[in-house]
Structure formats: C-alpha cells, structure tokens
Scaffold this motif. Structure first.
Motif, mmCIF file in Angstrom:
data_model
loop_
_atom_site.group_PDB
_atom_site.id
_atom_site.type_symbol
_atom_site.label_atom_id
_atom_site.label_comp_id
_atom_site.label_asym_id
_atom_site.label_seq_id
_atom_site.Cartn_x
_atom_site.Cartn_y
_atom_site.Cartn_z
ATOM 1 N N ALA A 1 12.398 -11.591 -5.396
ATOM 2 C CA ALA A 1 12.108 -12.973 -5.040
ATOM 3 C C ALA A 1 10.517 -12.479 -4.262
ATOM 4 N N ARG A 2 10.028 -11.196 -4.583
ATOM 5 C CA ARG A 2 8.469 -11.262 -3.636
ATOM 6 C C ARG A 2 7.652 -10.614 -4.905
ATOM 7 N N ALA A 3 8.338 -10.101 -5.815
ATOM 8 C CA ALA A 3 7.909 -10.240 -7.137
ATOM 9 C C ALA A 3 7.052 -11.192 -8.207
ATOM 10 N N ARG A 4 7.715 -11.830 -7.328
ATOM 11 C CA ARG A 4 7.986 -13.635 -8.039
ATOM 12 C C ARG A 4 6.917 -14.479 -7.123
ATOM 13 N N GLY A 5 6.631 -14.025 -6.112
ATOM 14 C CA GLY A 5 5.665 -14.267 -5.081
ATOM 15 C C GLY A 5 4.337 -14.231 -5.082
ATOM 16 N N HIS A 6 4.285 -12.599 -6.085
ATOM 17 C CA HIS A 6 3.319 -12.355 -6.141
ATOM 18 C C HIS A 6 2.874 -12.623 -7.355
ATOM 19 N N ILE A 7 3.355 -12.805 -8.283
ATOM 20 C CA ILE A 7 2.542 -13.010 -9.544
ATOM 21 C C ILE A 7 2.384 -14.724 -9.517
ATOM 22 N N GLU A 8 3.209 -15.540 -8.302
ATOM 23 C CA GLU A 8 2.614 -17.035 -8.116
ATOM 24 C C GLU A 8 0.873 -16.689 -7.795
ATOM 25 N N HIS A 9 0.619 -16.087 -7.172
ATOM 26 C CA HIS A 9 -0.224 -15.798 -6.045
ATOM 27 C C HIS A 9 -1.323 -14.928 -6.161
ATOM 28 N N LYS A 10 -1.132 -14.684 -8.248
ATOM 29 C CA LYS A 10 -1.736 -13.564 -8.827
ATOM 30 C C LYS A 10 -2.786 -12.388 -8.025
ATOM 31 N N ARG A 11 -1.591 -11.678 -7.458
ATOM 32 C CA ARG A 11 -1.863 -10.735 -6.706
ATOM 33 C C ARG A 11 -0.522 -9.174 -7.686
ATOM 34 N N TYR A 12 -1.929 -8.851 -8.676
ATOM 35 C CA TYR A 12 -0.911 -8.495 -9.006
ATOM 36 C C TYR A 12 -0.843 -6.746 -9.092
ATOM 37 N N GLN A 13 -1.241 -5.862 -8.140
ATOM 38 C CA GLN A 13 -1.730 -4.822 -7.350
ATOM 39 C C GLN A 13 0.535 -4.584 -7.012
ATOM 40 N N GLN A 14 0.363 -5.682 -6.059
ATOM 41 C CA GLN A 14 1.265 -5.731 -4.898
ATOM 42 C C GLN A 14 2.666 -5.984 -5.979
ATOM 43 N N LYS A 15 2.634 -7.036 -7.212
ATOM 44 C CA LYS A 15 3.346 -7.282 -8.620
ATOM 45 C C LYS A 15 3.603 -6.085 -8.824
ATOM 46 N N GLY A 16 3.235 -5.448 -9.182
ATOM 47 C CA GLY A 16 3.604 -4.122 -10.239
ATOM 48 C C GLY A 16 4.452 -3.130 -8.689
ATOM 49 N N GLN A 17 4.310 -3.038 -8.029
ATOM 50 C CA GLN A 17 4.436 -2.233 -6.765
ATOM 51 C C GLN A 17 6.204 -2.580 -6.741
ATOM 52 N N SER A 18 6.114 -4.082 -6.824
ATOM 53 C CA SER A 18 7.197 -4.846 -6.428
ATOM 54 C C SER A 18 8.338 -4.566 -7.661
ATOM 55 N N LEU A 19 7.480 -4.409 -8.724
ATOM 56 C CA LEU A 19 8.489 -4.528 -10.312
ATOM 57 C C LEU A 19 9.056 -2.956 -9.965
ATOM 58 N N GLU A 20 8.006 -2.654 -9.985
ATOM 59 C CA GLU A 20 8.378 -0.849 -9.951
ATOM 60 C C GLU A 20 10.009 -0.499 -8.853
ATOM 61 N N LYS A 21 9.841 -1.196 -8.076
ATOM 62 C CA LYS A 21 10.762 -1.541 -6.834
ATOM 63 C C LYS A 21 12.172 -1.407 -7.904
ATOM 64 N N CYS A 22 12.176 -2.270 -8.310
ATOM 65 C CA CYS A 22 12.877 -3.406 -8.762
ATOM 66 C C CYS A 22 13.815 -2.076 -9.492
ATOM 67 N N MET A 23 13.200 -1.717 -10.577
ATOM 68 C CA MET A 23 13.021 -0.864 -11.516
ATOM 69 C C MET A 23 13.637 0.402 -11.513
ATOM 70 N N ASN A 24 13.543 0.703 -10.351
ATOM 71 C CA ASN A 24 13.859 2.317 -9.357
ATOM 72 C C ASN A 24 15.062 2.052 -8.689
ATOM 73 N N ILE A 25 15.272 1.164 -8.358
ATOM 74 C CA ILE A 25 16.768 0.574 -8.034
ATOM 75 C C ILE A 25 17.132 -0.102 -9.420
ATOM 76 N N LEU A 26 17.237 -0.582 -9.777
ATOM 77 C CA LEU A 26 17.844 -0.848 -11.301
ATOM 78 C C LEU A 26 18.148 0.723 -11.859
ATOM 79 N N ASN A 27 17.713 1.242 -11.589
ATOM 80 C CA ASN A 27 17.833 3.121 -12.416
ATOM 81 C C ASN A 27 18.985 3.671 -11.600
ATOM 82 N N GLY A 28 18.091 3.515 -10.217
ATOM 83 C CA GLY A 28 19.553 4.210 -9.658
ATOM 84 C C GLY A 28 20.898 3.871 -9.531
#
Length: 131
Positions: free
Chosen positions: A42-69
C-alpha cells in the motif's frame, strides 16, 4: 536528532512487529509477515501515485525481501504440491513487483495485492482450523 512523522511511525511499526513475532505460532508469523507485506505494498502504491520513486524502490525491495523470506522458509522436501504452488506464487509476485518497479504499473501492483490478499485469507483459515 529530528524525527519526521514517518520515522516515528516506522519505529512504532518495528516495535509492534517485533512484539507480535516474538509470541507468534508459525501460522501467526506468516500472517504477521503477510500483513507487513500488504502494508508495504500500500505504501509502494502511494509512492508511485505521488512520484516518490526512491521510496517506491525501497518499498518494493522490502516486499520482495519478505516474499523471498517466505519462499525460503517453505519445506520443499515435505510440502508436496501445496509448497510447490506457494513457491511459484511467491516467485511470480517477485517477478511482477520487479516489473512494477520499472513500469510503475498500478495494475500490476493491484494484481499482486489481490493474489496476496487471497493467500492471506487462506493462511487465516489454516490458523483457525489449527486452533
């Protein structure tokens, strides 16, 4: 040191997550991780919608790390088809999130959220049946 509202919220979330994880059964731990994953999506969505691309990348990385875990914790030797299916689902979600990171596709993000929400409901049912 100055704290921004996000810093305070992140600190609270971290303490809350640690407390929930410390007392969780294996099923509850998966639910805690899924809840954190869905919150971060949900945070990643907000970052994309508000063009906060660095935070988007951090959020998506966290998500992928959880999925890998979650994927890494699967017992592939004893889990049979169910575990194989979960592994494929986790890998697909990671693939889609990698694509979302580049394409900024909210539809792709929504697809992952839908898949993981459905999976979370299934884990909730398993936990309830075990109690």
């Amino acid at each position: 040191m100055t704290y921004l509202p996000n810093d305070c919220y992140d600190s609270y979330r971290s303490v809350d997550l640690e407390a929930r994880a410390a007392s969780a059964s294996p099923y509850e731990l998966v639910l805690v991780l899924m809840d954190g994953l869905l919150d971060e999506l949900a945070r990643a969505r907000g970052h994309i919608e508000h063009k906060r691309y660095q935070q988007k990348g951090q959020s998506l990385e966290k998500c992928m790390n959880i999925l890998n875990g979650l994927n890494g914790a699967l017992d592939e030797d004893n889990g049979g088809e169910v575990v194989q299916g979960l592994a494929r689902l986790y890998e697909y979600c990671i693939y889609r999130l990698s694509d979302v990171s580049v394409s900024l596709s909210l539809e792709g993000l929504d697809e992952v959220v839908h898949l993981l929400t459905t999976l979370r409901e299934g884990w909730e049912g398993v936990r309830a049946a075990r109690q």
